[in-house]
Design an enzyme around this catalytic site. Sequence first.
Site, PDB file in Angstrom:
ATOM      1  N   TYR A  33       0.945  -1.030   0.369  1.00 48.38           N
ATOM      2  CA  TYR A  33      -0.080  -0.164   0.229  1.00 48.38           C
ATOM      3  C   TYR A  33       0.312   1.153  -0.046  1.00 48.38           C
ATOM      4  O   TYR A  33       1.804   1.705   0.891  1.00 48.38           O
ATOM      5  CB  TYR A  33      -0.548  -0.247   1.146  1.00 48.38           C
ATOM      6  CG  TYR A  33      -1.756   1.064   1.686  1.00 48.38           C
ATOM      7  CD1 TYR A  33      -3.068   0.838   0.345  1.00 48.38           C
ATOM      8  CD2 TYR A  33      -2.445   2.190   1.455  1.00 48.38           C
ATOM      9  CE1 TYR A  33      -3.904   1.712   0.197  1.00 48.38           C
ATOM     10  CE2 TYR A  33      -2.618   2.875   1.820  1.00 48.38           C
ATOM     11  CZ  TYR A  33      -3.811   2.607   0.999  1.00 48.38           C
ATOM     12  OH  TYR A  33      -5.510   3.662   1.267  1.00 48.38           O
ATOM     13  N   HIS A  73       4.284  -6.486  11.361  1.00 46.64           N
ATOM     14  CA  HIS A  73       3.329  -6.483   9.737  1.00 46.64           C
ATOM     15  C   HIS A  73       5.257  -6.084   9.183  1.00 46.64           C
ATOM     16  O   HIS A  73       4.894  -6.607   7.775  1.00 46.64           O
ATOM     17  CB  HIS A  73       3.233  -5.131   9.550  1.00 46.64           C
ATOM     18  CG  HIS A  73       2.365  -4.885   8.199  1.00 46.64           C
ATOM     19  ND1 HIS A  73       1.625  -6.480   7.782  1.00 46.64           N
ATOM     20  CD2 HIS A  73       2.199  -4.422   7.051  1.00 46.64           C
ATOM     21  CE1 HIS A  73       1.175  -5.466   6.402  1.00 46.64           C
ATOM     22  NE2 HIS A  73       1.423  -4.965   5.635  1.00 46.64           N
ATOM     23  N   ASP A 129       1.131  -8.353  14.277  1.00 45.83           N
ATOM     24  CA  ASP A 129       1.013  -7.628  13.045  1.00 45.83           C
ATOM     25  C   ASP A 129      -0.318  -7.108  13.001  1.00 45.83           C
ATOM     26  O   ASP A 129      -1.154  -7.171  13.097  1.00 45.83           O
ATOM     27  CB  ASP A 129       0.672  -8.680  12.048  1.00 45.83           C
ATOM     28  CG  ASP A 129       0.729  -7.358  10.903  1.00 45.83           C
ATOM     29  OD1 ASP A 129       0.700  -6.170  10.660  1.00 45.83           O
ATOM     30  OD2 ASP A 129       0.656  -8.174  10.040  1.00 45.83           O
ATOM     31  N   SER A 186       1.392  -7.786   1.767  1.00 51.07           N
ATOM     32  CA  SER A 186       0.669  -6.392   2.691  1.00 51.07           C
ATOM     33  C   SER A 186      -0.015  -6.661   1.363  1.00 51.07           C
ATOM     34  O   SER A 186      -1.010  -7.263   1.370  1.00 51.07           O
ATOM     35  CB  SER A 186       1.137  -5.451   2.898  1.00 51.07           C
ATOM     36  OG  SER A 186       0.461  -4.251   3.929  1.00 51.07           O
ATOM     37  N   GLN A 187      -1.019  -5.356   1.142  1.00 51.26           N
ATOM     38  CA  GLN A 187      -1.010  -5.255  -0.167  1.00 51.26           C
ATOM     39  C   GLN A 187      -0.784  -6.037  -1.017  1.00 51.26           C
ATOM     40  O   GLN A 187      -2.041  -6.735  -1.560  1.00 51.26           O
ATOM     41  CB  GLN A 187      -1.592  -3.932  -0.605  1.00 51.26           C
ATOM     42  CG  GLN A 187      -2.646  -3.205  -1.991  1.00 51.26           C
ATOM     43  CD  GLN A 187      -2.883  -1.804  -2.162  1.00 51.26           C
ATOM     44  OE1 GLN A 187      -3.441  -1.261  -1.812  1.00 51.26           O
ATOM     45  NE2 GLN A 187      -1.221  -1.318  -2.852  1.00 51.26           N
TER      46      GLN A 187
END
Length: 321
Positions: free
Chosen positions: A91, A301, A271, A185-186
């Site tokens: 992201y 994360h 996370d 992540s994204q």
Amino acid sequence: MAHFDLPLDQLRSYRPDLPVPDDFDDFWARTLSESRAAGWAPRVERVDAGLSLVDVFDVAFAGFGGDAIAAWWQVPVGQEPRAVVVESIGYSGGRGHAHDTGAFPMAGVARLVVDTRGQGWNHGSGGGATPDPYGSGSHAPGVLTRGIESPETYYYRRAYTDAALAVDAARALAPGLPVFVTGGSQGGGLSIAAAALAGDVAGAMPDVPFLCDFPRATTLVDSMPYAEVRTYLAAHRERVDEVYRTLSYFDGAILASRATAPALFSVALMDTVCPPSTVFAAYNAWGGEDRALEVYPFNNHEGGGGHQRAAQLRWLRDRLA
């Protein structure tokens, strides 16, 4: 942050009862069909990245609605690549610089690193090169609520389609080679979408994936980017049902059930950005039986970092043996 989510033994069996829209599969089949009909052959231009072991090409391919999506195509010099890895971005990041090749080309694997439309405002990643030429109504800063009034206008309809059509582009660039998808992540959420929607990928490696189990994620943590939904609903109090209906079309824990390729996930139990239970929701729903999950009990994360990349390289090597 200490452990805040379910205990690990409960996470391993966590399967939320997420509502699936009646037209979920038809929606995605129509979306991909319309965008493929507007498609065109990838455009490729060699660039001087200052590297001697990796050839780099600036690529544009047709994404949602035929929109041009930027990517780097990175190929090891002096050998035919054994496979292709399509890598999506976290992201706010962009595709980065041409010389940011990562480990995959060093392992004899071609890499297509895909820009994310309308993002790239994180200067540490080198910026993005792909606009998102669509407006939207009221939304919180960021893209998580952009166009959220309807699945037709929602930002991630375009981004998920781009991720799926990046697999088509990889096949056009390297016909006959197995195509894997990955990202953190994204990028992990986009790799789940690509594996579910593109069809017949050789494998998926979602790393601490975002965009999974929206009902839990948006009420369990107040960190960004999930907090964008909270911010939006704090202003649009009357739209709660409407928002969660839109998000259900894009939930990685639902899309994962449509993916059948071998998969290697990762999760970090501390996370606070992508809570562990939301990752397990997608992992436990995965439609293929060949799946594995690396668990990092004391990480946030950042997940496994270099340890996870090493695990991915071993996993990829085993599937190409």
